[in-house]
Design an enzyme around this catalytic site. Structure first.
Site, PDB file in Angstrom:
ATOM      1  N   CYS A  65       0.671  -1.198   0.192  1.00  0.00           N
ATOM      2  CA  CYS A  65       0.149   0.205  -0.151  1.00  0.00           C
ATOM      3  C   CYS A  65       0.724   1.163  -0.079  1.00  0.00           C
ATOM      4  CB  CYS A  65      -1.487  -0.233   0.849  1.00  0.00           C
ATOM      5  SG  CYS A  65      -1.576   1.618   1.941  1.00  0.00           S
ATOM      6  N   GLY A  66       0.294   2.481  -0.981  1.00  0.00           N
ATOM      7  CA  GLY A  66       1.674   3.318  -1.331  1.00  0.00           C
ATOM      8  C   GLY A  66       1.222   4.580  -0.132  1.00  0.00           C
ATOM      9  N   HIS A  67      -0.325   4.702   0.836  1.00  0.00           N
ATOM     10  CA  HIS A  67      -0.394   5.052   1.145  1.00  0.00           C
ATOM     11  C   HIS A  67       0.376   5.081   2.885  1.00  0.00           C
ATOM     12  CE1 HIS A  67      -2.898   7.687  -0.846  1.00  0.00           C
ATOM     13  NE2 HIS A  67      -3.802   6.397  -0.538  1.00  0.00           N
ATOM     14  N   CYS A  68       0.670   3.402   2.743  1.00  0.00           N
ATOM     15  CA  CYS A  68       1.248   2.719   4.644  1.00  0.00           C
ATOM     16  C   CYS A  68       2.376   2.836   4.431  1.00  0.00           C
ATOM     17  CB  CYS A  68       0.930   1.188   4.243  1.00  0.00           C
ATOM     18  SG  CYS A  68      -0.376   0.658   4.380  1.00  0.00           S
TER      19      CYS A  68
END
Length: 502
Positions: free
Chosen positions: A54-57
Site C-alpha cells: 500500500c502506497g499510503h502505508c
C-alpha cells in the site's frame, strides 16, 4: 488447584508475549499471538493495520516511526504498534479492517477509530488529546515558549481565572479539536511575555502572520471558527500530507492553481495576495504539475498540461460543484474577480463534456458524453442502463467484456439501451459519480433513477433489466477500499475505485 495453575500459567504466557514483542523503529510488531497481551497490558495503544504493497502505508511509515520516537523520548505510556493485515487475516477481520492503512486506538483494550492526521506531530497531538487534559497548563513563560515551538500551529488561552465562563468555553473548544495542541495559562509573566493584557485566545503559527489574536465574544463555537480560519497557510500546497487538513477543514470552497512550482514563486506570492481578501471563506491551494501524483486531479478538472498555469474552483459544501473561469492563465486581478463572482453567486457550474462521437451508436454499447446524455439516457420511451466509468479503473476494465456481452444481448431490443460514459471527461447534472464503476438504470416512462447493487455478472444484469430494475436494485453499500483514496499500486484490491476527492 490444577485449574488455577492453568489460569496462572496462561496469564504468565500472555505477559511474556506482551513484554517480548519485536520492535521496528520504535513501533511494536503485533501478531495474533501477542496482540491481546499488548493491548491489555498497556492502557493506551495506537495500532496501524497495513498492507506492505500500500502506497499510503509506505508514506505513513516514517511519520509513524517519528511519532513513536517522540513519545518514547517523552517517556509517554502511549505505545504505537502495527499489524500486517495481509498476514494476520484474523485480526483484520476481527477489527473490520476495510482499507489500508486503518488505525485504531485502544484504551484499556477497547478500540475506537483514529481520526487524526498522518504527520508525526498530528499523531502525537491526537494521542495526547485522547489521553490527557484538553489543554496543557502553562505555569511559566519558559513552559509557554517551549509549547509555542512544539508544533507549526498551537493555541493558547489566556485567562486570569481558569474557572471563568470564558475559560470553560475555551476548554470545551479544546476538547472538540483533536488535531491541534491547546495550552492555557493564568500566569502574569506568561501574559506579559506574549504581549497579552486581558483574557483572550491566541493562535501561534510558524508561517504567514506568525500569530492571530481572537476578537469578539469567547464562545466555544467562535473559538473553533477562529481557529479554522487561521490554522492553514493563506496558500497551501496540495500533497498527500496536506490533503486531510484541506478536506477536513470547515472551509469547503477551494480555488486551485495548477502550475509548475519551480520557477513560479512570484506567481504563488500573487495568489497569496488574493487569498488575504477571502480568508476563512475560500481556501487557496496550488498543485505542482511537475508532480506526477497530481495528474489525476488535473484529469478530474479536464485540464491538460499545455493549458497550465490555470485556476479552477470547487465547492464541497453540498454536491461537488466545479467552476471554470472564462479567462486563461493566472493573472492576479482576474483571479480575484473570479473568486468574488463566485462569492456573489454570479458563476454557473462547469460541466465537462467531450464532443459526441460520430459513431456513438454504432456498437451494441452506446457511447454517452455530456452533450448527448439527456437525449439518450432520459428518453422515456426506453429503459437505459448506463455504466459511469474511468479509463484507469481496474474494476471498470474487468467489467468491460461483460458490459459488451450485455450490449449484444439487448442489441435487438428497441426498449432497452446499454450505454457507457467516461466520467473523467464528462459530467451531468442528473448524476453525481462518487466511485467507479457506478451503474444506474433510467427506466422508461419514469423520472426514477435506480442504482444497481447486484452481482456484476451477465446473468445478474439480465435479471435486473428483465425485472425493470427491481432484481438487484438498491443504494450501494459502504465501499470496501483495498487502499484509501484508491491507491494505484493495487487497484484491483478495491471493491470500487473511489473518485479523487478533488
Amino acid at each position: 488447584m490444577f485449574r488455577l495453575t492453568l489460569i496462572a500459567l496462561a496469564v504468565i504466557i500472555a505477559k511474556i508475549s506482551a513484554a517480548d514483542v519485536q520492535e521496528e523503529e520504535g513501533v511494536l510488531v503485533l501478531t495474533k499471538d501477542n496482540f491481546n497481551g499488548v493491548v491489555e497490558e498497556n492502557e493506551f495503544v495506537l495500532v496501524e493495520f497495513y498492507a506492505p504493497w500500500c502506497g499510503h502505508c509506505k508514506a505513513l511509515a516514517p511519520e509513524y516511526a517519528k511519532a513513536a520516537a517522540t513519545l518514547k523520548k517523552e517517556e509517554s505510556s502511549i505505545k504505537l504498534a502495527k499489524v500486517d493485515a495481509t498476514v494476520e487475516n484474523e485480526l483484520g477481520e476481527k477489527f473490520q479492517v476495510r482499507g489500508y492503512p486503518t488505525l485504531k486506538f485502544f484504551r484499556k483494550g477497547n478500540p475506537v477509530e483514529y481520526t487524526g492526521g498522518r504527520q508525526a506531530n498530528d499523531i502525537v497531538t491526537w494521542l495526547k488529546k485522547k489521553t490527557g487534559p484538553p489543554a496543557q497548563d502553562l505555569k511559566d513563560k519558559d513552559a509557554a515558549a517551549a509549547f509555542r515551538e512544539k508544533d507549526d500551529v498551537v493555541v493558547i488561552g489566556f485567562f486570569k481565572d481558569q474557572e471563568s465562563d470564558a475559560a470553560k468555553q475555551f476548554i470545551d473548544a479544546a476538547s472538540s479539536m483533536d488535531d491541534i495542541a491547546f495550552g492555557i495559562t493564568s500566569e502574569s509573566e506568561v501574559f506579559a511575555d506574549n504581549k497579552v493584557e486581558s483574557d483572550t485566545v491566541v493562535l501561534f503559527k510558524k508561517f504567514d502572520e506568525g500569530r492571530n489574536d481572537f476578537e469578539g465574544e469567547v464562545t466555544s463555537e467562535e473559538i473553533k471558527n477562529f481557529i479554522s480560519a487561521n490554522r492553514l497557510p493563506l496558500v497551501i500546497e496540495f500533497t498527500q500530507e496536506s490533503a486531510q487538513k484541506i478536506f477536513g477543514g470547515d472551509v469547503k470552497n477551494h480555488i486551485l492553481m495548477f502550475l509548475k512550482k519551480e520557477g513560479n514563486e512570484e506567481t504563488i506570492k500573487g495568489f497569496e495576495s488574493v487569498a488575504k481578501a477571502f480568508k476563512g471563506k475560500v481556501l487557496f491551494i496550488y498543485l505542482d504539475t511537475a508532480n506526477e501524483d497530481n495528474a489525476r486531479i488535473m484529469e478530474f478538472f479536464g485540464l491538460k498540461e499545455d493549458e497550465t498555469p490555470a485556476v479552477r474552483l470547487i465547492s464541497l459544501s453540498e454536491d461537488m460543484t466545479k467552476f471554470k473561469p472564462e479567462f486563461s492563465g493566472v493573472d492576479t486581478e482576474d483571479v480575484k474577480q473570479f473568486v468574488q463572482d463566485f462569492m456573489d453567486g454570479k458563476l454557473k457550474p462547469h460541466l465537462m463534456s467531450e464532443d459526441v462521437p460520430e459513431d456513438w451508436d454504432a456498437k451494441p454499447v452506446k457511447v454517452l458524453v455530456g452533450k448527448n446524455f439527456k437525449e439518450v439516457a432520459l428518453d422515456k420511451s426506453k429503459g437505459v442502463f448506463v455504466e459511469f466509468y474511468a479509463p484507469w479503473c481496474g474494476h471498470c476494465k474487468q467489467l468491460a467484456p461483460i458490459w459488451d456481452e450485455l450490449g449484444k444481448a439487448y442489441e435487438g431490443n428497441d426498449k432497452i439501451i446499454i450505454a457507457k460514459m467516461d466520467s473523467t471527461a464528462n459530467e451531468v447534472e442528473e448524476v453525481k459519480v462518487q466511485s467507479f464503476p457506478t451503474l444506474k438504470y433510467f427506466p422508461a416512462d419514469s423520472d426514477e433513477v435506480i442504482d444497481y447493487n447486484g452481482e456484476r455478472t451477465l446473468d445478474g444484469f439480465k435479471k435486473f433489466l428483465d425485472s425493470n430494475g427491481k432484481d438487484g436494485a438498491g443504494v450501494a453499500e459502504e465501499e470496501e477500499e483495498g487502499d484509501e483514496e484508491g491507491d494505484d499500486e493495487d487497484d484491483d484490491e478495491d471493491e470500487d475505485a473511489p473518485r479523487d476527492e478533488l
